[in-house]
Motif scaffolding. Structure first.
Motif, PDB file in Angstrom:
ATOM      1  N   ASP A  81       1.021  -1.220  -0.069  1.00  0.00           N
ATOM      2  CA  ASP A  81      -0.005  -0.132   0.119  1.00  0.00           C
ATOM      3  C   ASP A  81       0.889   1.279   0.008  1.00  0.00           C
ATOM      4  OD1 ASP A  81      -2.242   1.728   0.180  1.00  0.00           O
ATOM      5  OD2 ASP A  81      -3.064   0.835   1.928  1.00  0.00           O
ATOM      6  N   VAL A  82       0.233   2.367  -0.279  1.00  0.00           N
ATOM      7  CA  VAL A  82       1.093   3.490  -0.113  1.00  0.00           C
ATOM      8  C   VAL A  82       1.619   3.687   1.153  1.00  0.00           C
ATOM      9  CG1 VAL A  82      -0.059   4.745  -2.043  1.00  0.00           C
ATOM     10  CG2 VAL A  82      -1.165   5.011   0.198  1.00  0.00           C
ATOM     11  N   LYS A  83       2.557   4.651   1.597  1.00  0.00           N
ATOM     12  CA  LYS A  83       3.157   4.493   2.772  1.00  0.00           C
ATOM     13  C   LYS A  83       2.166   5.508   3.767  1.00  0.00           C
ATOM     14  CE  LYS A  83       6.406   5.456   5.857  1.00  0.00           C
ATOM     15  NZ  LYS A  83       6.940   4.459   6.671  1.00  0.00           N
ATOM     16  N   GLY A  84       1.751   4.883   4.835  1.00  0.00           N
ATOM     17  CA  GLY A  84       0.933   5.270   5.656  1.00  0.00           C
ATOM     18  C   GLY A  84      -0.551   4.817   5.372  1.00  0.00           C
ATOM     19  N   ALA A  90      -5.070  -2.170  -0.510  1.00  0.00           N
ATOM     20  CA  ALA A  90      -3.757  -2.552  -0.875  1.00  0.00           C
ATOM     21  C   ALA A  90      -3.732  -3.373  -1.909  1.00  0.00           C
ATOM     22  CB  ALA A  90      -3.396  -3.217   0.293  1.00  0.00           C
ATOM     23  N   ILE A  91      -2.684  -3.876  -2.586  1.00  0.00           N
ATOM     24  CA  ILE A  91      -2.599  -4.745  -3.802  1.00  0.00           C
ATOM     25  C   ILE A  91      -1.872  -5.939  -3.266  1.00  0.00           C
ATOM     26  CG2 ILE A  91      -1.907  -4.933  -6.134  1.00  0.00           C
ATOM     27  CD1 ILE A  91      -2.442  -1.957  -6.352  1.00  0.00           C
ATOM     28  N   GLU A  92      -2.378  -7.124  -3.840  1.00  0.00           N
ATOM     29  CA  GLU A  92      -1.504  -8.358  -3.527  1.00  0.00           C
ATOM     30  C   GLU A  92      -0.302  -8.439  -4.542  1.00  0.00           C
ATOM     31  OE1 GLU A  92      -2.450 -13.109  -3.655  1.00  0.00           O
ATOM     32  OE2 GLU A  92      -4.198 -11.812  -3.183  1.00  0.00           O
ATOM     33  N   LEU A  93       0.926  -8.728  -3.605  1.00  0.00           N
ATOM     34  CA  LEU A  93       1.895  -9.144  -4.528  1.00  0.00           C
ATOM     35  C   LEU A  93       1.994 -10.389  -4.752  1.00  0.00           C
ATOM     36  CD1 LEU A  93       4.279  -6.598  -2.972  1.00  0.00           C
ATOM     37  CD2 LEU A  93       3.308  -6.442  -5.005  1.00  0.00           C
ATOM     38  N   GLY A  94       1.274 -11.316  -3.952  1.00  0.00           N
ATOM     39  CA  GLY A  94       1.370 -12.818  -4.174  1.00  0.00           C
ATOM     40  C   GLY A  94       1.059 -13.567  -2.828  1.00  0.00           C
ATOM     41  N   GLY A  95       0.904 -14.755  -3.044  1.00  0.00           N
ATOM     42  CA  GLY A  95       0.283 -15.762  -1.925  1.00  0.00           C
ATOM     43  C   GLY A  95       1.007 -17.018  -1.870  1.00  0.00           C
ATOM     44  N   SER A 125       7.575   6.024  -1.656  1.00  0.00           N
ATOM     45  CA  SER A 125       7.534   5.234  -0.542  1.00  0.00           C
ATOM     46  C   SER A 125       6.311   4.283  -0.399  1.00  0.00           C
ATOM     47  CB  SER A 125       7.896   6.004   0.783  1.00  0.00           C
ATOM     48  OG  SER A 125       8.961   6.850   0.774  1.00  0.00           O
ATOM     49  N   TYR A 126       6.619   3.055  -0.059  1.00  0.00           N
ATOM     50  CA  TYR A 126       5.240   1.985   0.032  1.00  0.00           C
ATOM     51  C   TYR A 126       5.506   1.391   1.272  1.00  0.00           C
ATOM     52  CZ  TYR A 126       4.952   3.684  -4.642  1.00  0.00           C
ATOM     53  OH  TYR A 126       4.693   4.592  -5.761  1.00  0.00           O
ATOM     54  N   THR A 147       8.537  -0.777   4.972  1.00  0.00           N
ATOM     55  CA  THR A 147       8.716   0.291   3.944  1.00  0.00           C
ATOM     56  C   THR A 147       9.663  -0.132   3.104  1.00  0.00           C
ATOM     57  OG1 THR A 147       7.865   1.844   5.577  1.00  0.00           O
ATOM     58  CG2 THR A 147       8.899   2.706   3.748  1.00  0.00           C
ATOM     59  N   ILE A 148       9.275   0.085   1.768  1.00  0.00           N
ATOM     60  CA  ILE A 148      10.325   0.094   0.530  1.00  0.00           C
ATOM     61  C   ILE A 148      10.152   1.255  -0.153  1.00  0.00           C
ATOM     62  CG2 ILE A 148      10.340  -2.494   0.700  1.00  0.00           C
ATOM     63  CD1 ILE A 148       8.365  -2.386  -1.696  1.00  0.00           C
ATOM     64  N   LEU A 149      11.262   1.538  -0.957  1.00  0.00           N
ATOM     65  CA  LEU A 149      11.307   2.627  -1.856  1.00  0.00           C
ATOM     66  C   LEU A 149      11.501   2.177  -3.212  1.00  0.00           C
ATOM     67  CD1 LEU A 149      13.951   5.053   0.045  1.00  0.00           C
ATOM     68  CD2 LEU A 149      11.493   4.961   0.273  1.00  0.00           C
ATOM     69  N   VAL A 150      10.431   2.523  -4.126  1.00  0.00           N
ATOM     70  CA  VAL A 150      10.498   2.045  -5.495  1.00  0.00           C
ATOM     71  C   VAL A 150      10.448   3.073  -6.377  1.00  0.00           C
ATOM     72  CG1 VAL A 150       9.208   0.593  -7.062  1.00  0.00           C
ATOM     73  CG2 VAL A 150       9.196   0.236  -4.579  1.00  0.00           C
TER      74      VAL A 150
END
Length: 370
Positions: A81-84, A90-95, A125-126, A147-150
């Motif tokens: 999700d976006v930072k904060g 939210a968006i799923e990246l995998g399971g 930031s995400y 938190t990651i920066l993309v």
């Protein structure tokens, strides 16, 4: 004897019910104890994503095992999700089913960031969290986000328009709103995107419009007095006699017209194609045969094509020759006129579903196709 038999059956039924109730009451209620928490990668790690690496692994995310008060099989989903953000969108990246790590490709991470509103070529930031669940219930989510920066690339072409699809007994596809059903979209004005128009064949019957295939949530229909309405269960337009019509509406003024169209003198083309530098990413895309489109069996002057294109330009032509061709100056959509050569349509790199109408030169190019 019959009464005795009935009594025995009733007794067993009571006993069975009693056992079932006791079983439910005695069944342990499984509760979550420890939430899954991400341990890799490190916090605030930065990623510069490149489209040429789309199929490569961007990162392996690792988390601690969730614990419940029972021996259960746990499923996990990795969310971004976006930072904060509160993770409601939210968006799923995998399971995974049981595993506490997952590899996420560059393409998957990039698409998620773009869908979250990320600006290409700008570091954003995400927050990333993990959700655990037991058969889809008893869910727990990470207490602390990672938190990651993309820095994303342009994975999706910005497309801030609403498309309206004809649906009903009078039009192609009938009343079935399935996403895989062929429904004709309205052509949208390039200069004024509030204006939508379609000239083609209508069967006797009724119709309305939907903005999303597979959903009845947003409908456009007849409000009476030559006006439209946009709401659930909107009114229907009526075609009293089969034939060719021009249907036009304006979503700003809410006015519409539905008038007969004389197609008796219209040219009949054996082939319509698309070509241009956008086919190859170079001027070579203007040479050779064009990319042939498929004609509709319902309204035989409407053509479609699904194709991956590059940054460049393009136009339409008849019978694989330059005698009759159509172009435009606006990306995604426009009304070019009948047989008008026009300009070259600007195209951004994406996979498109393209529609073209040879009666009036209208075109619609829908980007970001799977």
């Amino acid at each position: 004897m019959k009464n005795i038999t009935k009594s025995v059956i009733a007794l067993f039924a009571v006993l069975a019910l009693s056992c079932s109730v006791e079983d439910v009451e005695d069944r342990p209620v499984i509760q979550g104890i420890d939430t899954p928490e991400l341990v890799a990668p490190e916090n605030d790690k930065a990623y510069v994503l490149l489209e040429e690496n789309a199929e490569e692994v961007a990162e392996r995310f690792v988390w601690t095992k969730a614990t419940y008060d029972g021996n259960v099989e746990i499923g996990y989903k990795l969310l971004i999700d976006v930072k904060g953000g509160d993770f409601t969108n939210a968006i799923e990246l995998g399971g995974t089913a049981g595993a506490t790590q997952i590899e996420v490709t560059v393409k998957t991470l990039n698409q998620a960031v773009i869908e979250l509103g990320g600006i290409p070529d700008a570091l954003g930031s995400y927050d990333v969290k993990v959700v655990s669940s037991l058969a889809g219930i008893e869910k727990m989510i990470s207490a602390t986000p990672l938190t990651i920066l993309v820095n994303a690339y342009t994975g999706l072409v910005p497309y801030a328009f609403t498309d309206w699809y004809l649906i009903g007994a009078a039009v192609e596809g009938g009343w079935d709103n399935n996403v895989d059903t062929n429904h004709q979209p309205m052509f949208r004005g390039g200069v004024n995107p509030d204006i939508y128009k379609f000239t083609g064949y209508f069967a006797a019957g009724n119709f309305k419009l939907i903005s999303e295939k597979g959903s009845w949530a947003s409908q456009l229909g007849n409000a009476g007095n030559n006006t439209i309405e946009i709401k659930d269960n909107a009114g229907e337009f009526i075609i009293s006699a089969s034939g060719y019509y021009t249907f036009t509406f304006n979503v700003e003024t809410l006015a519409y017209t539905l008038v007969p169209y004389n197609a008796t003198a219209a040219s009949v083309y054996s082939r319509i194609g698309f070509l241009g530098s956008s086919r190859t990413g170079s001027e070579a895309g203007w040479a050779g045969d064009d990319s042939e489109m498929t004609v509709s069996t319902f309204s035989p002057h409407v053509w479609s094509l699904t194709i991956s294109l590059f940054d460049g330009k393009g136009k339409f032509r008849a019978n694989n020759a330059w005698d009759t061709n159509w172009g435009g100056d606006t990306e995604f959509s426009g009304f070019t006129g009948n047989g008008a050569s026009g300009g070259d349509i600007p195209v951004a790199k994406s996979k498109y579903k393209i529609y073209f109408n040879d009666l009036d030169g209208s075109y619609l190019m829908l980007p970001n196709q799977e």
